[in-house]
Design a protein around this motif. Sequence first.
Motif, short mmCIF file in Angstrom:
data_model
loop_
_atom_site.label_atom_id
_atom_site.label_comp_id
_atom_site.label_asym_id
_atom_site.label_seq_id
_atom_site.Cartn_x
_atom_site.Cartn_y
_atom_site.Cartn_z
N VAL A 121 0.85 -1.19 0.00
CA VAL A 121 0.00 0.00 0.00
C VAL A 121 0.88 1.24 0.00
CG1 VAL A 121 -1.72 1.29 1.32
CG2 VAL A 121 -1.83 -1.20 1.23
N ASP A 122 0.62 2.17 -0.88
CA ASP A 122 1.30 3.47 -0.88
C ASP A 122 0.52 4.37 0.07
OD1 ASP A 122 2.25 6.05 -1.35
OD2 ASP A 122 2.57 5.68 -3.48
N LEU A 123 0.96 4.41 1.32
CA LEU A 123 0.20 5.12 2.36
C LEU A 123 0.05 6.61 2.08
CD1 LEU A 123 1.29 3.35 5.62
CD2 LEU A 123 -1.00 3.53 4.69
N GLN A 124 1.04 7.23 1.51
CA GLN A 124 0.92 8.66 1.24
C GLN A 124 -0.28 8.93 0.34
OE1 GLN A 124 4.17 10.46 -0.91
NE2 GLN A 124 3.62 12.50 -0.18
N VAL A 125 -0.46 8.11 -0.65
CA VAL A 125 -1.58 8.28 -1.59
C VAL A 125 -2.88 7.79 -0.97
CG1 VAL A 125 -2.51 7.60 -3.83
CG2 VAL A 125 -0.08 8.16 -3.60
N ILE A 126 -2.88 6.59 -0.41
CA ILE A 126 -4.12 5.99 0.06
C ILE A 126 -4.74 6.78 1.21
CG2 ILE A 126 -3.29 4.30 1.76
CD1 ILE A 126 -5.81 3.50 -0.95
N ILE A 127 -3.92 7.32 2.11
CA ILE A 127 -4.46 8.11 3.23
C ILE A 127 -5.17 9.35 2.70
CG2 ILE A 127 -3.79 9.61 5.17
CD1 ILE A 127 -3.86 6.63 5.92
N ARG A 128 -4.60 9.99 1.70
CA ARG A 128 -5.22 11.18 1.14
C ARG A 128 -6.49 10.84 0.36
NH1 ARG A 128 -0.48 11.64 2.74
NH2 ARG A 128 0.46 13.61 3.33
N CYS A 129 -6.48 9.71 -0.32
CA CYS A 129 -7.70 9.27 -1.01
C CYS A 129 -8.81 8.99 0.01
CB CYS A 129 -7.43 8.02 -1.84
SG CYS A 129 -6.42 8.30 -3.29
N GLN A 130 -8.47 8.31 1.07
CA GLN A 130 -9.46 8.00 2.09
C GLN A 130 -9.95 9.26 2.79
OE1 GLN A 130 -7.21 5.14 4.37
NE2 GLN A 130 -7.85 3.44 3.05
N PHE A 131 -9.02 10.15 3.14
CA PHE A 131 -9.40 11.42 3.76
C PHE A 131 -10.34 12.19 2.84
CE2 PHE A 131 -8.94 15.94 4.34
CZ PHE A 131 -9.09 16.09 5.70
N GLY A 132 -9.98 12.28 1.56
CA GLY A 132 -10.80 13.01 0.60
C GLY A 132 -12.20 12.42 0.46
N MET A 133 -12.28 11.11 0.42
CA MET A 133 -13.58 10.44 0.29
C MET A 133 -14.47 10.78 1.49
SD MET A 133 -14.44 6.35 0.10
CE MET A 133 -13.61 6.00 1.65
N VAL A 134 -13.92 10.65 2.68
CA VAL A 134 -14.71 10.91 3.88
C VAL A 134 -15.05 12.39 3.99
CG1 VAL A 134 -14.77 10.77 6.41
CG2 VAL A 134 -13.72 8.93 5.08
N ALA A 135 -14.04 13.25 3.80
CA ALA A 135 -14.25 14.69 3.93
C ALA A 135 -15.30 15.19 2.94
CB ALA A 135 -12.93 15.43 3.75
N PHE A 136 -15.20 14.75 1.70
CA PHE A 136 -16.14 15.23 0.68
C PHE A 136 -17.55 14.74 0.97
CE2 PHE A 136 -18.05 15.82 -3.47
CZ PHE A 136 -17.53 17.06 -3.84
N ASN A 137 -17.71 13.46 1.35
CA ASN A 137 -19.03 12.95 1.68
C ASN A 137 -19.63 13.66 2.88
OD1 ASN A 137 -20.55 10.41 0.54
ND2 ASN A 137 -18.40 10.24 -0.04
N ALA A 138 -18.82 13.93 3.88
CA ALA A 138 -19.32 14.60 5.08
C ALA A 138 -19.66 16.05 4.80
CB ALA A 138 -18.28 14.52 6.20
N ALA A 139 -18.75 16.76 4.16
CA ALA A 139 -18.94 18.19 3.96
C ALA A 139 -19.99 18.51 2.89
CB ALA A 139 -17.61 18.84 3.59
N PHE A 140 -20.07 17.68 1.86
CA PHE A 140 -20.94 17.98 0.73
C PHE A 140 -22.03 16.94 0.51
CE2 PHE A 140 -16.81 19.92 -0.16
CZ PHE A 140 -17.20 21.25 -0.33
N GLY A 141 -22.29 16.13 1.51
CA GLY A 141 -23.26 15.05 1.37
C GLY A 141 -24.64 15.51 0.92
N ASP A 142 -25.05 16.69 1.36
CA ASP A 142 -26.37 17.18 0.96
C ASP A 142 -26.45 17.49 -0.53
OD1 ASP A 142 -24.60 19.26 1.50
OD2 ASP A 142 -26.17 20.67 2.07
N HIS A 143 -25.31 17.53 -1.21
CA HIS A 143 -25.29 17.77 -2.65
C HIS A 143 -25.03 16.48 -3.45
CE1 HIS A 143 -25.31 22.07 -1.97
NE2 HIS A 143 -24.34 21.91 -1.11
N LEU A 144 -24.74 15.40 -2.76
CA LEU A 144 -24.38 14.16 -3.43
C LEU A 144 -25.53 13.18 -3.60
CD1 LEU A 144 -20.97 13.46 -1.66
CD2 LEU A 144 -21.35 14.48 -3.92
N TYR A 145 -26.57 13.32 -2.81
CA TYR A 145 -27.66 12.36 -2.82
C TYR A 145 -28.99 13.08 -3.05
CZ TYR A 145 -24.02 9.69 -0.46
OH TYR A 145 -22.85 9.07 -0.14
#
Length: 176
Positions: A121-145
């Motif tokens: 696992v390339d942790l530098q990349v995967i951590i940012r991908c995971q952070f981005g997925m969670v952050a975007f869903n949490a912050a913008f969830g009302d626009h995603l569904y």
Amino acid sequence: FAAHGYAGTTTRQIAKEAAVVENLIFNYFGNKEALFDAAGVEPFRLAIDAFLERLGSRGDHTAEFTSSEFVTHLYDMLEGNAELLIALMTDPRHEQPLLPFLEELERVGAYELGLHGHKGVDLQVIIRCQFGMVAFNAAFGDHLYRRDATPSRERIIAEMSSFMVGGSAYRSLDKP
């Protein structure tokens, strides 16, 4: 800061919004930068600390538990706070205020993946991908569904947690 970002916000505006005199801000925080860090960066510190405390309280835990705790703490902190996320990501000071937290999560990820025997696992990349997925869903969830078909908070957290474990731990060791 959430409405106008760091550069577009004055301490005078903050004082007016908080119904305090401007000098009180300087007496308590010292300067606008320290106030920004307290308002924008400190919530990340608290969320990461809560995640690490919860993780440390369970000596024997699964990758699923770790993933669920990470997602839950970050999601709860950012849910409905798109403006905070945008203010941090567009910080004109170029201080990269989230970088220390992401690097701390890399250390946790390295330990956890090693603990469970997962490699490649390339942790530098995967951590940012995971952070981005969670952050975007949490912050913008009302626009995603669709409003009439929005999944529950629990369903969203469970799906992201499962996706993180499956995408991080159970994959081929071959890298491009």
